[in-house]
Design a protein around this motif. Structure first.
Motif, PDB file in Angstrom:
ATOM      1  N   ARG A  29      36.950  34.273  43.596  1.00 22.82           N
ATOM      2  CA  ARG A  29      37.142  33.142  44.519  1.00 22.82           C
ATOM      3  C   ARG A  29      38.455  33.312  45.275  1.00 22.82           C
ATOM      4  O   ARG A  29      39.296  34.120  44.910  1.00 22.82           O
ATOM      5  N   MET A  30      38.621  32.502  46.295  1.00 22.87           N
ATOM      6  CA  MET A  30      39.876  32.499  47.049  1.00 22.87           C
ATOM      7  C   MET A  30      41.026  32.126  46.135  1.00 22.87           C
ATOM      8  O   MET A  30      40.845  31.433  45.134  1.00 22.87           O
ATOM      9  N   GLY A  31      42.226  32.568  46.486  1.00 23.08           N
ATOM     10  CA  GLY A  31      43.401  32.260  45.689  1.00 23.08           C
ATOM     11  C   GLY A  31      43.858  30.822  45.863  1.00 23.08           C
ATOM     12  O   GLY A  31      43.436  30.110  46.775  1.00 23.08           O
ATOM     13  N   GLY A  32      44.708  30.401  44.937  1.00 25.25           N
ATOM     14  CA  GLY A  32      45.340  29.094  45.063  1.00 25.25           C
ATOM     15  C   GLY A  32      44.530  27.906  44.609  1.00 25.25           C
ATOM     16  O   GLY A  32      44.827  26.767  44.990  1.00 25.25           O
ATOM     17  N   LEU A  33      43.516  28.133  43.755  1.00 27.58           N
ATOM     18  CA  LEU A  33      42.672  27.014  43.321  1.00 27.58           C
ATOM     19  C   LEU A  33      43.235  26.286  42.103  1.00 27.58           C
ATOM     20  O   LEU A  33      42.691  25.264  41.690  1.00 27.58           O
ATOM     21  N   GLY A  34      44.307  26.818  41.528  1.00 23.86           N
ATOM     22  CA  GLY A  34      44.852  26.236  40.307  1.00 23.86           C
ATOM     23  C   GLY A  34      45.311  24.799  40.467  1.00 23.86           C
ATOM     24  O   GLY A  34      45.251  24.010  39.515  1.00 23.86           O
ATOM     25  N   SER A  35      45.768  24.412  41.662  1.00 26.04           N
ATOM     26  CA  SER A  35      46.227  23.037  41.866  1.00 26.04           C
ATOM     27  C   SER A  35      45.076  22.049  41.809  1.00 26.04           C
ATOM     28  O   SER A  35      45.239  20.904  41.392  1.00 26.04           O
ATOM     29  N   GLU A  36      43.879  22.491  42.219  1.00 26.52           N
ATOM     30  CA  GLU A  36      42.702  21.624  42.179  1.00 26.52           C
ATOM     31  C   GLU A  36      41.979  21.716  40.836  1.00 26.52           C
ATOM     32  O   GLU A  36      41.365  20.745  40.390  1.00 26.52           O
ATOM     33  N   LEU A  37      42.034  22.884  40.229  1.00 24.55           N
ATOM     34  CA  LEU A  37      41.288  23.145  38.997  1.00 24.55           C
ATOM     35  C   LEU A  37      42.279  23.644  37.945  1.00 24.55           C
ATOM     36  O   LEU A  37      42.417  24.850  37.717  1.00 24.55           O
ATOM     37  N   PRO A  38      42.973  22.738  37.280  1.00 26.73           N
ATOM     38  CA  PRO A  38      44.099  23.109  36.414  1.00 26.73           C
ATOM     39  C   PRO A  38      43.731  23.918  35.182  1.00 26.73           C
ATOM     40  O   PRO A  38      44.618  24.504  34.561  1.00 26.73           O
ATOM     41  N   ASN A  39      42.452  23.978  34.830  1.00 25.17           N
ATOM     42  CA  ASN A  39      42.065  24.756  33.648  1.00 25.17           C
ATOM     43  C   ASN A  39      41.776  26.214  33.982  1.00 25.17           C
ATOM     44  O   ASN A  39      41.432  26.996  33.085  1.00 25.17           O
ATOM     45  N   LEU A  40      41.910  26.585  35.252  1.00 23.56           N
ATOM     46  CA  LEU A  40      41.644  27.962  35.659  1.00 23.56           C
ATOM     47  C   LEU A  40      42.944  28.697  35.949  1.00 23.56           C
ATOM     48  O   LEU A  40      43.823  28.176  36.628  1.00 23.56           O
ATOM     49  N   ILE A  41      43.037  29.932  35.446  1.00 24.13           N
ATOM     50  CA  ILE A  41      44.198  30.798  35.688  1.00 24.13           C
ATOM     51  C   ILE A  41      43.784  31.901  36.649  1.00 24.13           C
ATOM     52  O   ILE A  41      42.806  32.616  36.407  1.00 24.13           O
ATOM     53  N   GLN A  42      44.513  32.041  37.732  1.00 26.80           N
ATOM     54  CA  GLN A  42      44.240  33.092  38.712  1.00 26.80           C
ATOM     55  C   GLN A  42      44.750  34.427  38.184  1.00 26.80           C
ATOM     56  O   GLN A  42      45.898  34.551  37.772  1.00 26.80           O
ATOM     57  N   VAL A  43      43.887  35.425  38.188  1.00 29.05           N
ATOM     58  CA  VAL A  43      44.219  36.761  37.696  1.00 29.05           C
ATOM     59  C   VAL A  43      44.539  37.658  38.891  1.00 29.05           C
ATOM     60  O   VAL A  43      43.786  37.708  39.864  1.00 29.05           O
ATOM     61  N   ARG A  44      45.639  38.370  38.803  1.00 22.70           N
ATOM     62  CA  ARG A  44      46.048  39.286  39.872  1.00 22.70           C
ATOM     63  C   ARG A  44      45.940  40.731  39.380  1.00 22.70           C
ATOM     64  O   ARG A  44      46.035  40.969  38.186  1.00 22.70           O
ATOM     65  N   PRO A  45      45.723  41.675  40.308  1.00 22.94           N
ATOM     66  CA  PRO A  45      45.651  41.562  41.754  1.00 22.94           C
ATOM     67  C   PRO A  45      44.282  41.102  42.228  1.00 22.94           C
ATOM     68  O   PRO A  45      43.365  40.924  41.427  1.00 22.94           O
ATOM     69  N   SER A  46      44.149  40.928  43.547  1.00 19.97           N
ATOM     70  CA  SER A  46      42.849  40.630  44.144  1.00 19.97           C
ATOM     71  C   SER A  46      41.872  41.756  43.802  1.00 19.97           C
ATOM     72  O   SER A  46      42.241  42.936  43.821  1.00 19.97           O
ATOM     73  N   ILE A  47      40.629  41.395  43.497  1.00 17.99           N
ATOM     74  CA  ILE A  47      39.638  42.417  43.137  1.00 17.99           C
ATOM     75  C   ILE A  47      38.737  42.804  44.305  1.00 17.99           C
ATOM     76  O   ILE A  47      38.069  43.836  44.266  1.00 17.99           O
ATOM     77  N   VAL A  48      38.704  41.977  45.341  1.00 14.17           N
ATOM     78  CA  VAL A  48      37.857  42.255  46.497  1.00 14.17           C
ATOM     79  C   VAL A  48      38.320  41.333  47.618  1.00 14.17           C
ATOM     80  O   VAL A  48      39.045  40.365  47.366  1.00 14.17           O
ATOM     81  N   SER A  49      37.947  41.634  48.829  1.00 13.32           N
ATOM     82  CA  SER A  49      38.237  40.724  49.932  1.00 13.32           C
ATOM     83  C   SER A  49      36.942  40.396  50.654  1.00 13.32           C
ATOM     84  O   SER A  49      35.963  41.149  50.573  1.00 13.32           O
ATOM     85  N   VAL A  50      36.941  39.278  51.336  1.00  7.83           N
ATOM     86  CA  VAL A  50      35.747  38.852  52.065  1.00  7.83           C
ATOM     87  C   VAL A  50      36.125  38.675  53.528  1.00  7.83           C
ATOM     88  O   VAL A  50      37.179  38.124  53.849  1.00  7.83           O
ATOM     89  N   GLN A  51      35.261  39.173  54.396  1.00  7.82           N
ATOM     90  CA  GLN A  51      35.459  39.012  55.833  1.00  7.82           C
ATOM     91  C   GLN A  51      34.687  37.785  56.287  1.00  7.82           C
ATOM     92  O   GLN A  51      33.467  37.730  56.196  1.00  7.82           O
ATOM     93  N   GLY A  52      35.412  36.789  56.747  1.00 12.89           N
ATOM     94  CA  GLY A  52      34.747  35.632  57.320  1.00 12.89           C
ATOM     95  C   GLY A  52      34.111  35.998  58.650  1.00 12.89           C
ATOM     96  O   GLY A  52      34.679  36.777  59.425  1.00 12.89           O
TER      97      GLY A  52
END
Length: 243
Positions: free
Chosen positions: A84-107
């Protein structure tokens, strides 16, 4: 009160006591990750499958609608979210963002208008926009703009073919879901340069101890090029037509 024979009682309890810690360990031998069946996520899944295998952990990917997948991972119904996109921890406090990015998406912006030009978000303002429910990439790009939201891509493309939408905002490759549909030959994909977004893996907090080890493995895979090779292989396999 008659006494129970001690030896038979111990023989009954010992196997159960020995089995209990074994089951606790086995619970970490496999993780269930929610994953949307989108092309960029499929590429990220290939990376995660290999990274977790190096830690001796099997991963099981479970297909959820975009919004529900995040809710399941945050609530603990799944062990994490694939990409998923980065920075979701503020909305979903039980999720930890793992780095580095594993893939990118082109909008992308998909349209049937051969003359439409989109360079940035400002060009979307006068348009009739369609977005998919729960797709955070689209939500970010069209925030504050009028749009039509649907839960299925086919519904959005149907409105586009009918001329009720000017553009659909999605991710690169979404147009391939329309192969063979009447009107698909009119589709045109616009890829604004600034619409490329990194995606990250998320783990539920109950697996916080895994994060440093997993990040170390992913970073090595990024540096030695293995991450890119896995993504390329998974992407090519996904695009290859079934025989």
């Amino acid at each position: 009160m008659p006494r129970l024979p001690l030896l038979p009682l111990l023989l009954t309890l010992i196997p159960a006591l020995l089995a209990w810690p074994a089951k606790a360990v086995q619970a970490r031998d496999a993780l269930v990750l929610s994953a949307a069946p989108a092309e960029p996520v499929i590429e990220g899944m290939a990376v995660l499958r290999e990274a977790y295998a190096r830690l001796g952990i099997q991963v099981i990917f479970r297909d959820y609608p975009a919004r529900r997948g995040l809710a399941e991972a945050d609530a603990g119904g799944a062990d994490g979210e694939a990409a998923r996109m980065g920075g979701l921890g503020s909305e979903l406090p039980n999720l930890i963002q793992v780095r580095p990015s594993i893939v990118s998406v082109q909008g992308v912006a998909v349209t049937c208008d051969p003359d439409l030009t989109i360079r940035d978000r400002r060009d979307l303002v006068p348009l009739r926009i369609g977005v998919h429910t729960g797709l955070r990439l689209s939500d970010k790009l069209v925030q504050g703009l009028d749009r039509v939201t649907q839960g299925h891509w086919d519904q959005l493309f149907h409105l586009l073919y009918l001329g009720r939408l000017d553009v659909i905002i999605g991710y690169d490759g979404i147009e391939r879901t329309q192969a063979g549909h009447p009107g698909a030959e009119r589709l045109r994909v616009i890829r604004p340069v600034r619409w490329r977004v990194p995606l990250y893996h998320y783990l539920n907090r109950r697996h916080a101890d895994l994060v440093p080890r997993l990040e170390a493995v992913l970073e090595r895979m990024r540096i030695n090029g293995e991450m890119a090779r896995l993504r390329a292989g998974a992407g090519a396999a996904h695009q290859r037509p079934a025989e």
